[in-house]
Scaffold this active site. Structure first.
Site, PDB file in Angstrom:
ATOM      1  CD  GLU A 121       6.382   2.079  25.707  1.00  0.00           C
ATOM      2  OE1 GLU A 121       6.250   1.626  26.851  1.00  0.00           O
ATOM      3  OE2 GLU A 121       7.479   2.505  25.279  1.00  0.00           O
ATOM      4  CD  GLU A 122       5.541  -1.525  28.821  1.00  0.00           C
ATOM      5  OE1 GLU A 122       4.324  -1.742  28.885  1.00  0.00           O
ATOM      6  OE2 GLU A 122       6.234  -1.225  29.809  1.00  0.00           O
ATOM      7  N   PRO A 123       5.934  -3.941  23.048  1.00  0.00           N
ATOM      8  CG  PRO A 123       7.458  -4.477  21.362  1.00  0.00           C
ATOM      9  CD  PRO A 123       7.281  -3.594  22.557  1.00  0.00           C
ATOM     10  CG  PHE A 124       7.921  -8.523  23.485  1.00  0.00           C
ATOM     11  CD1 PHE A 124       7.683  -8.925  22.174  1.00  0.00           C
ATOM     12  CD2 PHE A 124       9.187  -8.059  23.814  1.00  0.00           C
ATOM     13  CE1 PHE A 124       8.691  -8.872  21.218  1.00  0.00           C
ATOM     14  CE2 PHE A 124      10.201  -8.010  22.871  1.00  0.00           C
ATOM     15  CZ  PHE A 124       9.949  -8.415  21.567  1.00  0.00           C
ATOM     16  CB  THR A 204       8.188  -2.058  32.365  1.00  0.00           C
ATOM     17  OG1 THR A 204       8.093  -1.146  31.271  1.00  0.00           O
ATOM     18  CG2 THR A 204       7.321  -1.555  33.515  1.00  0.00           C
TER      19      THR A 204
END
Length: 476
Positions: A121-124, A204
């Site tokens: 979940e949005e690991p960056f 996102t």
């Protein structure tokens, strides 16, 4: 620069024939970080009655997936960041995960229509540093191989949701958009993987955060208002924040050679509390503007997103607050499934959750007949573990004065702990009442009566930034 702009224009114009000019579907994110979550069966009823055809989950909760079985709602299931390292290290772990969370829901008549597995979940997210980044691609590959082995790779696509801060333009011009330098290599690997397996790029887009972080972005520009001052980039004119961010992403993809990948906006929203201009009125204006903008044929979006997921379905009182106090207030509906504002997914009237079961109509307030010299300290203790974001500056209850804000804090803890008498003690300063203490737009909530209630206090270390804010703002 002129040649680059010309090539970029060719790339996005070519995409017009590939993806069409209207958004294919609007779905919603369904998070479950709540002390008293609405029962999954009620949530699925809420989704269906409001014409919501796609939902994105942040995990693979069996109770949620069972509730979705037979609904024909398109589902994205999530893999939490904490699992990435083990999935990267072992194909067997990936195969076991796919068996337990995907394969079993494809068998029988009441199957779940799983369309995507979101790896991380949005690991960056920039604040994570390298905590998850080294494991993302390997984890995605192993999940892909596990789906192939299970004969599900043609039905379920592997994706990786990228954060709003994974791409940028220092100049503010979309034509100069690029991915963060520390992500360039990883993004090339990810997009090569996605292209190979015909998977879209999940990302996102956050006009709300752009507005709060960039003084050059006005509220009207964020809300699709026709009166907003336009932003120019060469010959192109931008009249809203969404297009500005979206074309920055398109440029970033073009820069590293992936201009034709399909784009899914995996998160986009506007909270209703916990920050300045986070209100139901602004959220309603934003979403109405967004949907109209996505539905109309417009030259400003030659490569529109193939899907868009609104953030989010319900408020969640346990969400991490590191990004801001608004994090617990993204819901289109309140925690109990009641519409906050007039917004429809199917051009019909909104439908609230039906037959919701609440705790008895009781509240915990400060006892004004006691010595209140220690009341503020007790309120701080309550807010260290309960949700008090609404009484912080910018919140919907920030206007209530002492000791009303103390009562709000007391009641938050009392509701979270299922009306236990002990949770309304506060050294003798608490008083249980059947008279609703709500003031104007400040709602003193009654929690849900549900067998899924956790009735637990959140981790203090998740809540300490909020406690620090209370101390610094001098609310008590």
């Amino acid at each position: 620069m002129a040649r680059r702009l010309f090539l970029l224009l060719l790339a996005v114009t070519a995409g017009l024939s590939l993806t069409g000019t209207t958004v294919r579907a609007v779905g919603i994110n369904w998070g479950t970080e709540a002390s008293h979550p609405l029962p999954p069966s009620k949530v699925v009823e809420l989704l269906k009655s409001n014409g919501i055809v796609k939902v994105k989950l942040f995990d693979a909760d069996p109770k949620v997936l069972r509730a979705l079985s037979g609904s024909n709602i398109g589902v994205t299931i999530g893999i939490q960041n904490s699992m990435l390292k083990s999935l990267n290290a072992s194909v067997k772990v990936a195969e076991s995960w796919v068996h337990d969370n995907v394969t079993r829901y494809f068998n029988g008549g009441n199957r779940v229509r799983i369309e995507y597995v979101a790896v991380g979940e949005e690991p960056f997210l920039q604040s994570y540093g390298n905590q998850y980044k080294p494991f993302v691609i390997g984890a995605a590959m192993n999940i892909q191989n596990a789906l192939v082995k299970a004969n599900l790779a043609n039905e379920v696509k592997v994706v990786v949701p990228s954060s709003f801060d994974s791409f940028l333009s220092e100049s503010g011009r979309p034509s100069s958009g690029h991915f963060r330098a520390d992500l360039n290599k990883t993004m090339i690997e990810l997009l090569s993987f996605l292209t190979k397996h015909h998977s879209p790029f999940f990302v996102t887009i956050s006009p709300f955060l752009s507005f709060h972080q960039n003084k050059n972005i006005s509220l009207d520009f964020s809300l699709f208002k026709e009166t907003a001052k336009a932003h120019k980039d060469g010959r192109k004119t931008y009249r809203n924040s969404f297009d500005l961010s979206y074309d920055t992403l398109v440029s970033a993809l073009f820069t590293i050679g992936f201009s034709e990948v399909d784009i899914v906006v995996s998160k986009i929203g506007w909270p209703t509390d916990g920050a300045e201009n986070a209100t139901s009125l602004t959220a309603e204006a934003f979403f109405k503007g967004l949907i109209v903008h996505l539905e109309k044929k417009t030259a400003s979006l030659p490569r529109p997103p193939v899907e868009t997921y609104i953030e989010s379905l319900l408020d969640e009182d346990q969400r991490n607050l590191s990004a801001g106090n608004f994090e617990r207030h993204w819901g289109v509906f309140t925690f109990d499934g009641q519409a906050k504002y007039n917004f429809s997914f199917n051009h019909k009237n909104q439908v609230n959750a039906q037959n919701v079961q609440y705790l008895p109509p009781k509240w915990c307030v400060v006892n004004n007949n006691k010595d209140l010299s220690n009341a503020s300290a007790r309120a701080l203790e309550a807010c260290a573990v309960a949700d008090c974001t609404s009484i912080l500056p910018g919140g919907s209850c920030s206007g209530i004065r002492w000791p009303g804000n103390v009562s709000y804090a007391f009641n938050s803890l009392y509701q979270q702990n299922d009306h236990s008498a002990e949770s309304c003690n506060f050294g003798g300063l608490g008083l249980i009442t059947t008279v609703d203490p709500s003031e104007d737009n400040c709602r003193f909530s009654i929690q849900l009566d549900t067998s899924h209630s956790s009735s637990q206090t959140p981790n203090f270390f998740q809540s300490w930034p909020l406690l620090l804010l209370f101390l610094l703002s001098g609310l008590f």
